[in-house]
Scaffold this motif. Sequence first.
Motif, short mmCIF file in Angstrom:
data_model
loop_
_atom_site.label_atom_id
_atom_site.label_comp_id
_atom_site.label_asym_id
_atom_site.label_seq_id
_atom_site.Cartn_x
_atom_site.Cartn_y
_atom_site.Cartn_z
N MET A 151 32.45 18.06 -28.36
CA MET A 151 31.41 18.11 -27.40
C MET A 151 30.80 16.66 -27.47
O MET A 151 30.23 16.04 -26.55
CB MET A 151 30.38 19.13 -27.79
CG MET A 151 30.73 20.52 -27.41
SD MET A 151 30.73 20.71 -25.62
CE MET A 151 31.41 22.18 -25.51
N SER A 152 31.07 16.00 -28.55
CA SER A 152 30.63 14.63 -28.51
C SER A 152 31.25 13.61 -27.75
O SER A 152 30.80 12.74 -26.93
CB SER A 152 30.52 13.95 -30.05
OG SER A 152 29.67 14.72 -30.75
N LEU A 153 32.70 13.93 -27.34
CA LEU A 153 33.79 13.22 -26.58
C LEU A 153 33.27 13.55 -25.05
O LEU A 153 33.37 12.68 -24.40
CB LEU A 153 34.89 13.95 -26.93
CG LEU A 153 36.11 13.05 -26.34
CD1 LEU A 153 36.37 11.62 -26.67
CD2 LEU A 153 37.54 13.72 -26.59
N LEU A 154 32.90 14.87 -25.03
CA LEU A 154 32.36 15.04 -23.65
C LEU A 154 31.08 14.54 -23.09
O LEU A 154 30.87 13.92 -22.08
CB LEU A 154 32.24 16.67 -23.47
CG LEU A 154 31.71 17.32 -22.01
CD1 LEU A 154 32.59 16.82 -20.87
CD2 LEU A 154 31.67 18.79 -22.17
N GLY A 155 30.20 14.32 -24.24
CA GLY A 155 29.06 13.71 -24.00
C GLY A 155 29.06 12.28 -23.52
O GLY A 155 28.47 11.58 -22.76
N ARG A 156 30.17 11.68 -24.18
CA ARG A 156 30.51 10.50 -24.09
C ARG A 156 30.95 10.18 -22.80
O ARG A 156 30.80 9.05 -22.02
CB ARG A 156 31.42 9.63 -25.10
CG ARG A 156 31.74 8.29 -25.07
CD ARG A 156 32.67 7.60 -26.08
NE ARG A 156 32.85 6.39 -26.25
CZ ARG A 156 34.02 5.83 -26.05
NH1 ARG A 156 35.05 6.47 -26.05
NH2 ARG A 156 33.98 4.36 -25.99
N HIS A 157 31.91 11.00 -22.29
CA HIS A 157 32.43 10.82 -20.92
C HIS A 157 31.20 11.10 -19.60
O HIS A 157 31.19 10.50 -18.89
CB HIS A 157 33.23 11.92 -20.73
CG HIS A 157 34.88 11.36 -21.15
ND1 HIS A 157 35.66 10.65 -20.43
CD2 HIS A 157 35.55 11.42 -22.21
CE1 HIS A 157 36.69 10.17 -21.11
NE2 HIS A 157 36.87 10.78 -22.14
N LEU A 158 30.38 11.90 -20.10
CA LEU A 158 29.16 12.07 -19.12
C LEU A 158 28.62 10.65 -18.96
O LEU A 158 28.16 10.47 -17.83
CB LEU A 158 28.43 13.06 -19.72
CG LEU A 158 28.86 14.98 -19.19
CD1 LEU A 158 27.81 15.53 -19.86
CD2 LEU A 158 28.75 15.02 -17.80
N LEU A 159 28.26 10.20 -20.33
CA LEU A 159 27.56 9.03 -20.03
C LEU A 159 28.09 7.68 -19.41
O LEU A 159 27.85 7.03 -18.41
CB LEU A 159 27.22 8.43 -21.46
CG LEU A 159 26.72 6.92 -21.83
CD1 LEU A 159 25.15 6.98 -21.25
CD2 LEU A 159 26.58 6.69 -23.16
#
Length: 532
Positions: A151-159
């Motif tokens: 989920m942290s990885l996904l958050g970074r991609h959203l950013l």
Amino acid sequence: MPVALWAAPFAAYVMDARTGEVLYEKNADTRLHPASLTKMMTLYIAFQAIESGEASLDTMVTVTAHAAGQAPSRLGLRKGQKIALRYLIRAAAIKSANDAAAAIGDHLSGDEAKFAARMNRTAKALGMKNTTFKNANGLTREGHLSTAHDMSLLGRHLLYDFPQYYNLFSRRTADAGMAHVANTNRRFLDAYDGADGIKTGYTVPAGFNLTASAQRGNKRIIATIFGGTSPAARNSKMAELLDLGFERAPNRVNTQKPEPPMLMASAESEIAGPQVEAAQEAEEGDDEAVKLAAAAAGAATVAARAGAPDQLAEAAGLKRSPRPTARPAAAAAPEPEPVQLAAADPATRPAEKPAAEPASEPVAEAVAELVQVTAPQPETLAMIAPADETVESQGDTDPSGPVFIQTATAQPETLAMGSAAQVPRNDTVILAALTPPAPMPEGKREVVARASSSGGRNWGISLGKYPSQYAAEQVLLKTALMESTALAQGLRKVATRKSGYDALFVGLSRGDADLACARLAARAVDCSVIGP
């Protein structure tokens, strides 16, 4: 059953968003229920669809019976209703509306199963190796699991992949067409300096989850928590982890943005379908020409999101903004979405002046009471409730469905979070501390009852009396970091007395208490052992 009696396993992951470097992790690859953090993937795919021309913010979505029948938290959609995609995105991101997320998935892929398959393809492309999605909103479903790392990885991609939409996650309120909705994460956004997103989640099996990002100066940190025991305890723990991240991250590094994957549109899409088919053929076949075609398709889609106007953006009717080289300081007011087009169907929203929408939202943030078409939903109420208030509803999970229990017992850090929630806190200050990691035991599926905060250990240590709770908590923080080994099993506690505030570590054995005081005394720290 009161939420406090449920103890979901605790997991956490902290990364330097600029480089992806891990700064702290605990049970970070343990597969747990993500709850509404799932909606980050639903929104990621929605942004992909808009950028590829598969849809636009003003695409009119017809609400399916499946979407209209989702459990709270809800926007209040009705079967057959038509509503602009922009409003569904806002409701899913800000209010965490389950019906809005389901409507997005049904529209983009046809039904829940097809959209879940699309979510899983995208997760694989992003490197989320331990995630399996079953639906668009995160309602509890057996096998619907993710990890704090993923989920942290996904958050970074959203950013980094969609900076033009990222400000959506920091909005305190928004017009969702049917109602003005409030952000489920607004307390943390208001309390933590530099916070600007991303997403909350709550179900009984999951506990209170949060993926958050904050920027201070040159540093940006992203962190995820699974298994919080209350909104207040989760927010406090997130503040501790972000503080730890800012402390450990170097001030200056070369930003290494994640490589955006090829747009993963559904196979039925007339615009992006050939790209997906080419990628699949490149994986399965050996034909060099096919591989080159797939690579060209991927390059075209990556170029489509680089910031320069192109045919896809023009076809979607989007006003693109260049990808920034660095995000503005977190203290700055969030910018409005770059595209503010009116809905195609005026019936889906109240009559208003064309230019009113962008200016209305900052004004709405100052309004104490917002008028909603539907009553506030449980997940929203849970975020507003005091830390010691029992949350009687399961928020964004389905109370009529089966409850799936985690496959590991509660960790000391989770129990410590629950204990900390009982201590009155200053709402304007969130302090930082970190309990050292404890090993994650293997176990069979079982119902876990929350243990007492002392864990059967009746000894503790006192660090003295202080004039304010803030001062006492600062001393506990510094001491916890100073003697993390000796105090690994201790719980921080501020005891309120008429004469001041006692800074205590409780829940220790006699041997641990003696050892901790001896080590602190060697550092010239006043300490006394307290017994049962």
